[in-house]
Every structure is written in structure tokens, then in C-alpha cells.
Scaffold this motif. Sequence first.
Motif, PDB file in Angstrom:
ATOM      1  N   VAL A  95       0.835  -1.200   0.000  1.00  0.00           N
ATOM      2  CA  VAL A  95       0.000   0.000   0.000  1.00  0.00           C
ATOM      3  C   VAL A  95       0.871   1.251   0.000  1.00  0.00           C
ATOM      4  N   PHE A  96       1.946   1.229   0.784  1.00  0.00           N
ATOM      5  CA  PHE A  96       2.843   2.387   0.846  1.00  0.00           C
ATOM      6  C   PHE A  96       3.518   2.635  -0.505  1.00  0.00           C
ATOM      7  N   ILE A  97       3.962   1.568  -1.163  1.00  0.00           N
ATOM      8  CA  ILE A  97       4.579   1.705  -2.491  1.00  0.00           C
ATOM      9  C   ILE A  97       3.589   2.321  -3.476  1.00  0.00           C
ATOM     10  N   ALA A  98       2.341   1.843  -3.443  1.00  0.00           N
ATOM     11  CA  ALA A  98       1.329   2.385  -4.348  1.00  0.00           C
ATOM     12  C   ALA A  98       1.059   3.853  -4.065  1.00  0.00           C
ATOM     13  N   PHE A  99       1.076   4.233  -2.798  1.00  0.00           N
ATOM     14  CA  PHE A  99       0.858   5.637  -2.441  1.00  0.00           C
ATOM     15  C   PHE A  99       1.969   6.529  -3.015  1.00  0.00           C
ATOM     16  N   ILE A 100       3.211   6.086  -2.897  1.00  0.00           N
ATOM     17  CA  ILE A 100       4.333   6.861  -3.429  1.00  0.00           C
ATOM     18  C   ILE A 100       4.200   7.035  -4.940  1.00  0.00           C
ATOM     19  N   THR A 101       3.793   5.990  -5.641  1.00  0.00           N
ATOM     20  CA  THR A 101       3.647   6.098  -7.093  1.00  0.00           C
ATOM     21  C   THR A 101       2.539   7.082  -7.468  1.00  0.00           C
ATOM     22  N   GLN A 102       1.499   7.188  -6.642  1.00  0.00           N
ATOM     23  CA  GLN A 102       0.431   8.158  -6.912  1.00  0.00           C
ATOM     24  C   GLN A 102       0.949   9.589  -6.801  1.00  0.00           C
ATOM     25  N   VAL A 103       1.768   9.839  -5.797  1.00  0.00           N
ATOM     26  CA  VAL A 103       2.359  11.176  -5.638  1.00  0.00           C
ATOM     27  C   VAL A 103       3.213  11.514  -6.852  1.00  0.00           C
ATOM     28  N   ILE A 104       4.012  10.561  -7.301  1.00  0.00           N
ATOM     29  CA  ILE A 104       4.870  10.784  -8.466  1.00  0.00           C
ATOM     30  C   ILE A 104       4.026  11.041  -9.709  1.00  0.00           C
ATOM     31  N   MET A 105       2.936  10.278  -9.879  1.00  0.00           N
ATOM     32  CA  MET A 105       2.081  10.454 -11.045  1.00  0.00           C
ATOM     33  C   MET A 105       1.487  11.859 -11.086  1.00  0.00           C
TER      34      MET A 105
END
Length: 236
Positions: A95-105
Motif C-alpha cells: 500500500v505504501f509503495i502504491a501511495f508513493i507512485t500516486q504522488v509521483i504520477m
Amino acid sequence: MNDALMSVVLWILGITCVTLLGSWYTKRYNRSDLLIAMYVTFILVSQILAVKISEFDLGFGSFYAPSGILVFSITFLLTDIVNEKFGRKETHRMVFIAFITQVIMVAFFWLGDSLRPAPFWTMQDTWSEIFGFVPRVTVASWVSFLVSENLDAYIFSWFKKRTGGRHLWARNVFSSLPSLAIDTFIFIPLAFWGVASLWPLIMGQVLLKWLVGFINIPFMYINKSVLVSKNCMAQR
């Protein structure tokens, strides 16, 4: 076969292929990285698709929800698969990895939208209307995502411990359904306030998510049967 039925068939085939591939890979290599990659991809795709509001004709009535609902709902199945195989800590890491990718997107969508278009490119208004709205959807998703996905992981793990690992269907349903509902009640107002009528979207999304939650049950059993083997023990 009408378009709605065709979409359902393709969606079920998609769930089958994606989750079984992820489970096979996990069994073969005893790693969660492909499941995490699929999870991140589905999260990001669902946020882009959420810009479009679609009509879902279920035969007994028509309901309205963001187009990304069918993609996003599968993420809860992937969460439960990772939780079942690797435990709650690995699920929270995913979940944390997915959250970081959302910020980058969001950062790169903002960068792309801020660039001056070429004088011969006439689609800037369309681009801005669609992709300029994605950051709002994504920010709304950050809040609902962190709450609902982590809640799902906690409930699933708690239910598994309380039942001694029995009743897979129960922990799959009773972790996903409340989490999916909470996600909707947080996400829809934050993403579409002032843009669309909220209550039809909330009701349509909750109903469709719960329907997907029940459909996920046999897929959870199928994937567990793939994951279980003597040489692929769950990590705790």
C-alpha cells in the motif's frame, strides 16, 4: 451479446488471467513483486479512468459510477491475496509503495500540463480537461486509499487470526465490503464535489463495489489453491 454483458465477461477473464498469473509467479519464485506491480498499475489506471462517469446497466436498474471502479475493486482482491500469502506487514508495504507512485504520477501530470503546447497541437483544452482533473481525483484517492486499503489489511489479518485460518470467504468478504464502502464515502465527495451529483455516484459505486466483492470470493479460493504448495510457504 450486448455491450454490458460483453464488458462483464471480459472483466471476469481479466481478473482470472491477472490474478492467476500473479499467484503462479508468487508460487514459482516465492516473491510478491509481480502482485505489487499489478496492484500499483491497477491503482494508477483506476484513477485516470475515474475521470469518466459511466452508466452500468445491471438489468434490474442503471447505476452511475466512475469508470475506474471495476479496476479499483480488483485491488482489494490483490490486497487479500498478498495478505493471505505474506502477511499484514507485506500488505502495508505494498500500500505504501502504491501511495508513493500516486504522488509521483500527480507531479508528472502537473509538469506535463504546465508545458506550453506546440502551436499546431490543437488538443490542449481536451488534454487539460481530462488530465488536469486527474490530480484532484488522485488527491481524493490518497485519503480514501490510505484509510480503506490499510483497514482492509487490518480486518483481514484480524479475522484470519480469530478464525485460526479458516473461513477464507468470510475474511475476504468482511474485510473488503466495509473497506470498499468507506473508500466510496471518502472518495466521491472529495473528487466530485461541485462537479457531479454526489448521492447517485455514492450509491452506484457502493453497490457495484459490493457486487465485485462477492464476485471476488471464488477467485480468492482459486488463487489460494495456486499459492498453496510445500515449497512455497507463507512468510510471516
